[in-house]
Design an enzyme around this catalytic site. Sequence first.
Site, PDB file in Angstrom:
ATOM      1  CE  LYS A  47      -2.944  -0.775   3.553  1.00  0.00           C
ATOM      2  NZ  LYS A  47      -4.137  -0.588   4.414  1.00  0.00           N
ATOM      3  CE  LYS A  49      -2.050   4.156   4.925  1.00  0.00           C
ATOM      4  NZ  LYS A  49      -3.178   4.042   5.853  1.00  0.00           N
TER       5      LYS A  49
HETATM    6  N1  C2G Z   1     -10.495   6.842   9.456  1.00  0.00           N
HETATM    7  C1  C2G Z   1     -11.479   7.732   9.891  1.00  0.00           C
HETATM    8  N2  C2G Z   1     -11.103   8.948  10.365  1.00  0.00           N
HETATM    9  C2  C2G Z   1      -9.782   9.300  10.424  1.00  0.00           C
HETATM   10  C3  C2G Z   1      -8.801   8.387   9.994  1.00  0.00           C
HETATM   11  C4  C2G Z   1      -9.173   7.147   9.509  1.00  0.00           C
HETATM   12  O1  C2G Z   1     -12.692   7.425   9.840  1.00  0.00           O
HETATM   13  N3  C2G Z   1      -9.462  10.518  10.905  1.00  0.00           N
HETATM   14  C5  C2G Z   1     -10.945   5.544   8.941  1.00  0.00           C
HETATM   15  C6  C2G Z   1     -10.524   5.316   7.488  1.00  0.00           C
HETATM   16  O2  C2G Z   1     -11.446   5.960   6.607  1.00  0.00           O
HETATM   17  C7  C2G Z   1     -10.592   3.788   7.376  1.00  0.00           C
HETATM   18  C8  C2G Z   1     -10.197   3.341   8.801  1.00  0.00           C
HETATM   19  O3  C2G Z   1     -10.332   4.497   9.662  1.00  0.00           O
HETATM   20  O4  C2G Z   1     -11.931   3.366   7.099  1.00  0.00           O
HETATM   21  C9  C2G Z   1      -8.782   2.827   8.863  1.00  0.00           C
HETATM   22  O5  C2G Z   1      -7.933   3.834   8.356  1.00  0.00           O
HETATM   23  P1  C2G Z   1      -6.431   3.402   7.909  1.00  0.00           P
HETATM   24  O6  C2G Z   1      -5.802   2.660   9.013  1.00  0.00           O
HETATM   25  O7  C2G Z   1      -5.775   4.609   7.337  1.00  0.00           O
HETATM   26  O8  C2G Z   1      -6.760   2.349   6.761  1.00  0.00           O
HETATM   27  P2  C2G Z   1      -6.350   2.419   5.221  1.00  0.00           P
HETATM   28  O9  C2G Z   1      -4.887   2.578   5.088  1.00  0.00           O
HETATM   29  O10 C2G Z   1      -7.272   3.366   4.567  1.00  0.00           O
HETATM   30  O11 C2G Z   1      -6.632   0.891   4.778  1.00  0.00           O
HETATM   31  O12 C2G Z   1      -8.237  -2.468   1.890  1.00  0.00           O
HETATM   32  C10 C2G Z   1      -8.539  -1.253   2.556  1.00  0.00           C
HETATM   33  C11 C2G Z   1      -7.330  -0.705   3.266  1.00  0.00           C
HETATM   34  O13 C2G Z   1      -6.747  -1.676   4.115  1.00  0.00           O
HETATM   35  C12 C2G Z   1      -7.738   0.523   4.079  1.00  0.00           C
END
Ligand code: C2G
Length: 131
Positions: A47, A49
């Site tokens: 990803k 990250k």
């Molecule tokens: N999130 C949120 N508010 C934030 C930060 C994150 O609602 N201020 C939500 C994101 O929208 C996501 C969840 O928390 O639904 C997890 O965020 P991440 O850990 O950044 O996940 P991500 O890298 O987007 O991985 O296959 C899908 C991916 O694995 C998603």
Amino acid sequence: MKKYKRAITYGTFDLFHVGHLRLLKRVAALADELYVAVSSDEFNSIKGKTCVIPFAERAEIIESLACVTKVIREDNWDQKINDVKENHCDLFVMGDDWTGKFDFLKDYCDVIYLPRTPGVSTTDIKKILKK
Ligand code: C2G
């Protein structure tokens, strides 16, 4: 009885913060059970990250939450259809930074994108820690 039996959501959940928590709590309010697929360290590098916290600890935090029923691993982009079918999920939820990206799952379950929590992100936390 809530509207859905079993919801599933996906994420890295690095440096766990209130944005992650509120998302999970809001999903849990919609379904009797909540499954969370936590991105493995290997998948995070796919990803683009780099995680501060290793998978085992990120998974341990998520599975300790009262609103979470079960944690599974997320190892690739292509496992969602199988995860939804194998786990008999009737709801898939992501934050709205992903709006539209997983609509292909509508053939298998309901798909909802919830507004993100403004003002907090793992990226911002990393910047503060670097100062
Ligand atoms: N999130 C949120 N508010 C934030 C930060 C994150 O609602 N201020 C939500 C994101 O929208 C996501 C969840 O928390 O639904 C997890 O965020 P991440 O850990 O950044 O996940 P991500 O890298 O987007 O991985 O296959 C899908 C991916 O694995 C998603």
